[in-house]
Enzyme design. Sequence first.
Site, PDB file in Angstrom:
ATOM      1  N   ASP A 210       5.086   0.842   4.016  1.00  0.00           N
ATOM      2  CA  ASP A 210       5.202  -0.423   4.737  1.00  0.00           C
ATOM      3  C   ASP A 210       4.860  -1.568   3.784  1.00  0.00           C
ATOM      4  OD1 ASP A 210       2.427  -0.306   4.488  1.00  0.00           O
ATOM      5  OD2 ASP A 210       2.162   0.541   6.488  1.00  0.00           O
TER       6      ASP A 210
ATOM      7  N   GLU B  68       5.367  10.102   3.064  1.00  0.00           N
ATOM      8  CA  GLU B  68       4.992   8.735   2.665  1.00  0.00           C
ATOM      9  C   GLU B  68       4.054   8.757   1.465  1.00  0.00           C
ATOM     10  OE1 GLU B  68       3.676   4.494   4.667  1.00  0.00           O
ATOM     11  OE2 GLU B  68       3.047   6.342   5.664  1.00  0.00           O
TER      12      GLU B  68
ATOM     13  N   ASP C 206       0.798  -1.219   0.000  1.00  0.00           N
ATOM     14  CA  ASP C 206       0.000   0.000   0.000  1.00  0.00           C
ATOM     15  C   ASP C 206       0.833   1.272   0.000  1.00  0.00           C
ATOM     16  OD1 ASP C 206      -2.501   1.640   0.527  1.00  0.00           O
ATOM     17  OD2 ASP C 206      -1.378   2.031   2.367  1.00  0.00           O
TER      18      ASP C 206
END
Length: 619
Positions: free
Chosen positions: A165, A567, A162
């Site tokens: 991570d 991120e 996703d």
Amino acid sequence: MFARDQWGGTFEITGDSMTDYDERSRELDIDRAALPGPTLEETQQSWLLGHGEQMKKTEYVDLGCIVFTTKAFKWIVGICIGCALFVGLVVLIAKLVPKHHPARLPPDNYTVALHKALMFFNEQKSGHLTKENNVSWRGDSGMQDGINSSSPPVNLVGGYYDAGDHIKFSFPGAFTMTMLSWSVIEYSQKYEAIGELSHVKEIIKWGTDYILKTFNSSATKIDRIYCQVGTGSKYSTTPDDQYCWMRPEDMDYVRPVSQCTVGSDLAAEMAAALAAASIVFKDDANYSKTLVKGATTLFNFSRTKRGQYSKINSEVKQYYNSTGYYDEFVWGGAWMYYATGKSTYLQLVTTLGIAKNARAFKGGASYGVFSWDNKLPGAQVLLSRLRIFLGPGYPYEDLLLSYQNQTAIVLCSYLPVFKSFNRTRGGLIQLNHGNPEPLQYVVNAAFLAVLYSDYLAAAGIPGWSCGPNYFSIQHLRDFATKQIDYILGKNPLSMSYVVGYGNHYPKHVHHRAASIPQNGVKSTCTGGYKWRDSPNPNPHVLTGAMVGGPDKFDGFHDARNNYNQTEPTIAGNAGLVAALIALSSGDNGKGLGIDKNTIFSSVPPMYPMEPPPPPPWNP
């Protein structure tokens, strides 16, 4: 009696003389007949042409359908041979002379960024990777997903991680595939012109192949969906996908599998993903049918197993909490209609009760904010398309018109003149009201704005109304252009928020695989902390990743532990890809528009019904 002539002779005719004369006359007659002489016709011609002149004979060439004189035929043959030689000489010269093609225009900024944005999906792949993946620092990973951590065992190898991570979420992952498929359906000519059509289709198929693994796709009725692979609380202290900082190729901890027995939102979004992809792969009849069958099974599950999937999964609620499922009913139902042409789906999405429960006519903080959670703005644009190009009329007209009117209101709210949303000093619209990770919402809005403007342009409609004001479609493109330009570097920090694009972009992206060098040393769960906490740039450039983005003051702190800003996510990048292809001019500066017809390939001809007569009037 004798006669005498004047020359001294006598006129007397003797017998001998007469005999001699007769003989000479007979000899003379024979000689004359034997002599060659002109025929009567030639004699007559000589009289016509004059003394001593005779007509020459004319020869002809008979070709069957036409007759030429010999002289004319020779001239015609000569001319034909001359022309053939001339043409051959010209062709020979043309082949020998070096060709000078006009210089190709360099690709525009949106096309350059698009090439990079698509590479992010190659970097996020899980499962077995081939050399064609073209990411040297990635390898096989997650090869035991579901096999050794699920009861009963299930093969969940593949799909996409996703974000930074290694968790695989089915809900935003399905939305990612729907968005990519939508962009291909609308702009396949542009993708082909810039050489990315096969690439983006391969990206979609990688995702849809994984979705087909997350439920029993061979059945018509199911009772569960595998909605998540991997786990990790933000505050976990045991080895999992959050606590560990290691390359995905080195994962050695248990990756649990979550099952959802209820989930209208999840199943309807997954159905939308497979239905949209079935249109993308319509040329592959068998695969397209497989996708439609799976989509049908999932949508039936969504209608019978009512509820929000995140309410029964407390962990997913931290990351991708769903706030409702009626918007997915409209969104998924629309895609099911386009994929199958079955009127039952169109009847569903134009049911007033469904529209009201989806909050189609109500405002609110998230109204008009298109995202992995709120599909309503996208669904309204998708159904406006049906009304603009096909106009199905009664009994669908009222709701379709309402959806289009709501689309107009949403797009009006994006314009700076109405101040429906705040903007940073640099001009970035705050669709999520100043909360973290704003860019994923911005790119989705930009895509809808350009797409709707292309719908209107293709229909010959110059603009749309915002109350008493009329705006040209150029206002929508200007809005999208300014927002995407901000993301690509036209902002107060001159920072490109797409990694690898431009000269100044984030170097400390919150991403495990990109932050750890590929040096042959296997990383351990906590051994990667030194790379997580290092002040040095990532050893690998996460090409094409769009990070979370700046704060509401245009500020940005490029730090690996600042995950709210640094991120990336696959859902965010899907919106970026869609916006970039919509704005791209295509190959060599050609302005290619939308594909008006492909999305309707399964829709049968529509014959509007006569509306019922009005009730009788009573005084």
